[in-house]
Design an enzyme around this catalytic site. Structure first.
Site, mmCIF file in Angstrom:
data_model
loop_
_atom_site.group_PDB
_atom_site.id
_atom_site.type_symbol
_atom_site.label_atom_id
_atom_site.label_comp_id
_atom_site.label_asym_id
_atom_site.label_seq_id
_atom_site.Cartn_x
_atom_site.Cartn_y
_atom_site.Cartn_z
ATOM 1 N N HIS A 188 40.259 94.863 33.860
ATOM 2 C CA HIS A 188 39.613 93.961 32.922
ATOM 3 C C HIS A 188 38.276 93.557 32.779
ATOM 4 C CE1 HIS A 188 43.984 93.517 31.347
ATOM 5 N NE2 HIS A 188 44.287 93.003 32.284
ATOM 6 N N ASP A 229 42.875 98.213 24.134
ATOM 7 C CA ASP A 229 43.908 98.411 25.244
ATOM 8 C C ASP A 229 43.505 99.291 26.085
ATOM 9 O OD1 ASP A 229 46.437 98.474 25.794
ATOM 10 O OD2 ASP A 229 47.359 99.582 24.120
ATOM 11 N N LEU A 231 26.436 87.775 13.022
ATOM 12 C CA LEU A 231 27.807 88.320 13.074
ATOM 13 C C LEU A 231 28.812 87.205 13.543
ATOM 14 C CD1 LEU A 231 29.539 90.912 13.936
ATOM 15 C CD2 LEU A 231 29.008 90.364 16.339
HETATM 16 C C1 FPP Z 1 44.947 95.447 27.197
HETATM 17 O O1 FPP Z 1 44.954 96.270 28.232
HETATM 18 C C2 FPP Z 1 43.815 94.399 27.326
HETATM 19 C C3 FPP Z 1 44.174 93.224 27.275
HETATM 20 C C4 FPP Z 1 45.671 92.507 27.383
HETATM 21 C C5 FPP Z 1 43.169 92.069 27.674
HETATM 22 C C6 FPP Z 1 41.817 92.386 26.757
HETATM 23 C C7 FPP Z 1 40.943 91.436 27.642
HETATM 24 C C8 FPP Z 1 39.774 91.776 27.988
HETATM 25 C C9 FPP Z 1 39.047 93.137 27.613
HETATM 26 C C10 FPP Z 1 39.015 90.956 28.752
HETATM 27 C C11 FPP Z 1 38.917 89.409 28.479
HETATM 28 C C12 FPP Z 1 38.303 89.130 27.067
HETATM 29 C C13 FPP Z 1 37.109 88.232 27.008
HETATM 30 C C14 FPP Z 1 36.657 87.871 25.822
HETATM 31 C C15 FPP Z 1 36.356 87.882 28.238
HETATM 32 P P1 FPP Z 1 46.182 96.337 29.195
HETATM 33 O O2 FPP Z 1 46.144 95.691 30.428
HETATM 34 O O3 FPP Z 1 47.214 95.813 28.193
HETATM 35 O O4 FPP Z 1 46.066 97.880 29.416
HETATM 36 P P2 FPP Z 1 47.429 98.775 29.729
HETATM 37 O O5 FPP Z 1 48.205 99.045 28.330
HETATM 38 O O6 FPP Z 1 46.605 100.432 30.261
HETATM 39 O O7 FPP Z 1 48.076 98.289 30.666
#
Ligand code: FPP
Length: 236
Positions: A31, A14, A125
Site C-alpha cells: 500500500h 487495485d 485539478l
Molecule cells: C487495492 O489493492 C487497494 C486498496 C484497497 C487501497 C488503495 C489505497 C492506496 C493506494 C493507499 C491509500 C490511499 C491514500 C490516499 C493515502 P488490494 O490490496 O486490494 O490488492 P490485491 O487485490 O492485490 O490484494
C-alpha cells in the site's frame, strides 16, 4: 499528449496486495508503494490540465480486512494528508472526499475535513479521494437528501430528475467520469461511482497498481483518445 483528454478520470487502484506478495513483503508496504504511484498520477493529471481525478482509496467493504491492514491504511491516509497538503494546495488542487467522513477515526476525519476546507477555493485539478465510500450508499444518501428537501417544501417531487439527483452526489458540479481505469486485470466496478460512470470508457490494464507509472497512464489516455464515444446515439 493524445487528444481529446478525458475531463474526468477515475481509478480503482487495485493490486497492492498481489504486488507485496510477489515481492515477498508485507501488504502494508504494498500500500505504501501504492501511495507513491498515486502521487505521480496526481501530479501528472494536474500538469496535463485534467479537470477531475477520482481515486478509490478505501471502500466501505475494506473495513472487513484484517485489523493490521486497516490500521496500516488508516496510518497511510493520515500520513498522506499531513505530508502532501502543502504541495497540493500550492498546485491549486481542490480536494473533495467522497464517502462518509463521520465513520472515520477522529484523527483521519479531522485531516480530511481540513484538506477539504483548506483547498475549497482552489481552481485547478479536482482531486476526489473516495474514502469510506460505496456507490450504492452514495445514491441512497442522495435520495434521502432529496426526500428531506421535499418534506421541507424546498423541492417538488415532480422536479426530481437526473440533475437534481446528481446535485446531491459527492461529485456535484463535476463532469461525469469519462475514463475509468482499474489496474491488476480485474474487471469489476466494485461499487465505485455507479451513477457517474454511466457513459465512462473502461480500461483494465494488467499492471499492478504500485507499478502503474506515467507510461501506463499515457497509454491509457491514448487508448481513451482512440475510443469512439456515441453516448447511445449514432455517428453521422
Ligand atoms: C487495492 O489493492 C487497494 C486498496 C484497497 C487501497 C488503495 C489505497 C492506496 C493506494 C493507499 C491509500 C490511499 C491514500 C490516499 C493515502 P488490494 O490490496 O486490494 O490488492 P490485491 O487485490 O492485490 O490484494
Amino acid at each position: 499528449m493524445s487528444q481529446p483528454l478525458p475531463r474526468h478520470v477515475a481509478i480503482i487502484m487495485d493490486g497492492n496486495g498481489r504486488w507485496a506478495k510477489a515481492h515477498k513483503i508485507k501488504v502494508a508496504l504494498g500500500h505504501r508503494k501504492g501511495v507513491e504511484a498515486l502521487r505521480a498520477i496526481i501530479r501528472e493529471s494536474s500538469d496535463l490540465g485534467i479537470e477531475a481525478l477520482s481515486l478509490y482509496a478505501f471502500s466501505t467493504e475494506n473495513w472487513r480486512r484484517s485489523p493490521q491492514e486497516v490500521a496500516a491504511l488508516m496510518g497511510l491516509l493520515l500520513e498522506y494528508f499531513t505530508s502532501e497538503i502543502d504541495e497540493l494546495d500550492e498546485k491549486n488542487v481542490r480536494i473533495r472526499i467522497l464517502g462518509d467522513k463521520d465513520g472515520m477515526p477522529d484523527k483521519q476525519r479531522a485531516a480530511l475535513i481540513n484538506a477539504e476546507a483548506r483547498t475549497r477555493d482552489n481552481t485547478g485539478l479536482n482531486l476526489n479521494l473516495a474514502i469510506n465510500y460505496g456507490g450504492r450508499a452514495e445514491l441512497a444518501r442522495a435520495a434521502r437528501l432529496l426526500a428531506e428537501k421535499a418534506v421541507r417544501g424546498e423541492i417538488a417531487p415532480e422536479d426530481i430528475g437526473e440533475d437534481a439527483l446528481a446535485n446531491e452526489l459527492y461529485t456535484a458540479g463535476l463532469p461525469d467520469v469519462d475514463l475509468l481505469i482499474r489496474t491488476s486485470g480485474e474487471m469489476r466496478l466494485s461499487n465505485f461511482l455507479l451513477y457517474q460512470c454511466a457513459y465512462a470508457e473502461f480500461l483494465f490494464p494488467e499492471t499492478l497498481w504500485p507499478d502503474f507509472g506515467l507510461e501506463d497512464y499515457h497509454a491509457a489516455l491514448a487508448a481513451f483518445a482512440g475510443r469512439d464515444r456515441r453516448f447511445g446515439g449514432r455517428k453521422a
